[in-house]
Design a protein around this motif. Structure first.
Motif, PDB file in Angstrom:
ATOM      1  N   MET A   1      15.381 -41.278  69.556  1.00 30.68           N
ATOM      2  CA  MET A   1      16.377 -42.152  68.909  1.00 30.68           C
ATOM      3  C   MET A   1      15.618 -43.263  68.191  1.00 30.68           C
ATOM      4  O   MET A   1      15.337 -44.302  68.766  1.00 30.68           O
ATOM      5  CB  MET A   1      17.288 -42.761  69.978  1.00 30.68           C
ATOM      6  N   ASP A   2      15.303 -43.046  66.921  1.00 29.82           N
ATOM      7  CA  ASP A   2      14.451 -44.001  66.212  1.00 29.82           C
ATOM      8  C   ASP A   2      15.201 -44.618  65.030  1.00 29.82           C
ATOM      9  O   ASP A   2      16.078 -43.975  64.440  1.00 29.82           O
ATOM     10  CB  ASP A   2      13.174 -43.278  65.740  1.00 29.82           C
ATOM     11  N   GLY A   3      14.826 -45.846  64.696  1.00 29.71           N
ATOM     12  CA  GLY A   3      15.369 -46.480  63.497  1.00 29.71           C
ATOM     13  C   GLY A   3      16.316 -47.640  63.749  1.00 29.71           C
ATOM     14  O   GLY A   3      16.915 -48.170  62.803  1.00 29.71           O
ATOM     15  N   ASN A   4      16.434 -48.070  64.993  1.00 32.05           N
ATOM     16  CA  ASN A   4      17.329 -49.208  65.294  1.00 32.05           C
ATOM     17  C   ASN A   4      16.889 -50.478  64.565  1.00 32.05           C
ATOM     18  O   ASN A   4      17.722 -51.221  64.041  1.00 32.05           O
ATOM     19  CB  ASN A   4      17.322 -49.529  66.796  1.00 32.05           C
ATOM     20  N   GLY A   5      15.571 -50.715  64.558  1.00 25.74           N
ATOM     21  CA  GLY A   5      15.050 -51.930  63.931  1.00 25.74           C
ATOM     22  C   GLY A   5      15.337 -51.937  62.438  1.00 25.74           C
ATOM     23  O   GLY A   5      15.817 -52.941  61.886  1.00 25.74           O
ATOM     24  N   ARG A   6      15.078 -50.799  61.778  1.00 27.31           N
ATOM     25  CA  ARG A   6      15.314 -50.726  60.325  1.00 27.31           C
ATOM     26  C   ARG A   6      16.801 -50.815  59.996  1.00 27.31           C
ATOM     27  O   ARG A   6      17.195 -51.398  58.988  1.00 27.31           O
ATOM     28  CB  ARG A   6      14.707 -49.423  59.763  1.00 27.31           C
ATOM     29  N   TRP A   7      17.612 -50.262  60.878  1.00 24.66           N
ATOM     30  CA  TRP A   7      19.074 -50.333  60.683  1.00 24.66           C
ATOM     31  C   TRP A   7      19.513 -51.796  60.664  1.00 24.66           C
ATOM     32  O   TRP A   7      20.307 -52.209  59.816  1.00 24.66           O
ATOM     33  CB  TRP A   7      19.769 -49.564  61.817  1.00 24.66           C
TER      34      TRP A   7
ATOM     35  N   LYS B   1       4.317 -52.966  73.830  1.00 20.67           N
ATOM     36  CA  LYS B   1       3.517 -53.718  72.853  1.00 20.67           C
ATOM     37  C   LYS B   1       4.382 -54.634  71.993  1.00 20.67           C
ATOM     38  O   LYS B   1       3.873 -55.484  71.282  1.00 20.67           O
ATOM     39  CB  LYS B   1       2.810 -52.751  71.896  1.00 20.67           C
ATOM     40  N   ARG B   2       5.691 -54.420  72.015  1.00 22.88           N
ATOM     41  CA  ARG B   2       6.577 -55.210  71.138  1.00 22.88           C
ATOM     42  C   ARG B   2       6.713 -56.645  71.650  1.00 22.88           C
ATOM     43  O   ARG B   2       6.283 -56.951  72.756  1.00 22.88           O
ATOM     44  CB  ARG B   2       7.932 -54.507  71.052  1.00 22.88           C
ATOM     45  N   SER B   3       7.349 -57.506  70.857  1.00 23.65           N
ATOM     46  CA  SER B   3       7.445 -58.930  71.232  1.00 23.65           C
ATOM     47  C   SER B   3       8.219 -59.076  72.541  1.00 23.65           C
ATOM     48  O   SER B   3       9.057 -58.235  72.891  1.00 23.65           O
ATOM     49  CB  SER B   3       8.162 -59.706  70.127  1.00 23.65           C
TER      50      SER B   3
HETATM   51 MG    MG Z   1      10.637 -46.843  65.687  1.00 24.00          MG
END
Ligand code: MG
Ligand code: IPE
Ligand code: IPE
Length: 242
Positions: free
Chosen positions: A20-26, A71-73
């Protein structure tokens, strides 16, 4: 299993795995914080469970948080952990109403204690359900899963439960987090990325891969049917010559 979907006969995969990728870009597209995207992603996750069940898919395995996502904030990781807290608690009633059995895969170690408790509760309270078998990978990394399996196997050899000659592919599979679950027939990854990012490296050996540019929060029933249509076009050979 063949099923008629809106007048079309489709062979339904038994096990679907989803990155499930793309939440940040959304969220970015909407000038919103990344965690807003994750909250919308959690809603899309509720919907895909219902949709898989409607199509007759038996097993669904989703990648929710990888061993690399730490690794994320701090702000993002805290936001995601808070979403898990809410999601895991809310899922008990929702899963029982839908006869859905939930299992959590990945490394429990390293997760906040109260989250581990909620994961155990959700598994226990839905263990008798016989509908969709839903697996959520949290703090999951495929290489970590393999290393943990090797450690358990060496322990069992050391304490005399196994001899090294017993170790074959079937036995090894039974030491993975996915023991007892058939391998995925179809892997879906959203957001246009075409890699597996350490998701189920052992189990995806013969799966069909479907990549779509759709961002995860937008992935709906039509998107799922499109993925199943793609799966129907593939000829699975498993090494045979046809
Ligand atoms: Mg991603
Ligand atoms: C997937 O969405 C969710 C997690 C990895 C937790 P992303 O957060 O990776 O979204 P993008 O890739 O930055 O758009
Ligand atoms: C994979 O997505 C992990 C999850 C969807 C949980 P990422 O966004 O973390 O993967 P990369 O960094 O693009 O490979």
């Amino acid at each position: 299993m063949n099923r008629e979907i809106n007048g079309e006969i489709l062979n339904i995969p038994e096990h679907v795995a989803v990155i499930m990728d793309g939440n940040g870009r959304w969220a970015k597209k909407r000038f919103m914080p990344r965690n807003y995207g994750h909250a919308q992603g959690a809603k899309a996750l509720e919907a895909i469970c219902e949709n898989c069940d409607k199509l007759g898919i038996k097993y669904l395995t989703v990648y929710a948080f990888s061993t690399e996502n730490w690794k994320r904030s701090v702000e993002e990781v805290t936001g995601i952990m808070n979403l898990f807290r809410k999601y895991l608690v809310d899922s008990v009633e929702r899963s029982n109403n839908a006869n859905m059995k939930v299992n959590l895969i990945g490394k429990r170690e390293g997760l906040p204690g109260d989250i581990v408790q909620k994961m155990d509760d959700l598994e226990r309270l839905t263990s008798g359900n016989t509908g969709l078998q839903f697996h959520i990978a949290i703090n999951y990394g495929g290489r970590d899963e393999i290393v943990r399996a090797v450690r358990k196997i060496t322990e069992d050899v050391k304490n005399g439960k196994l001899i090294s000659g017993d170790i074959d592919e079937v036995l090894f599979s039974n030491y993975l987090d996915t023991a007892g679950i058939p391998d995925p027939d179809l892997l879906i990854r959203t957001s246009g990325e075409e890699r597996t990012s350490n998701f189920l490296p052992w189990q995806l050996a013969y799966s069909e891969f479907y990549f779509t540019d759709t961002l995860w929060p937008d992935f709906d029933m039509d998107s799922l049917i499109e993925a199943v249509r793609y799966y129907n076009k593939r000829e699975r050979r498993f090494g045979d010559a046809k």
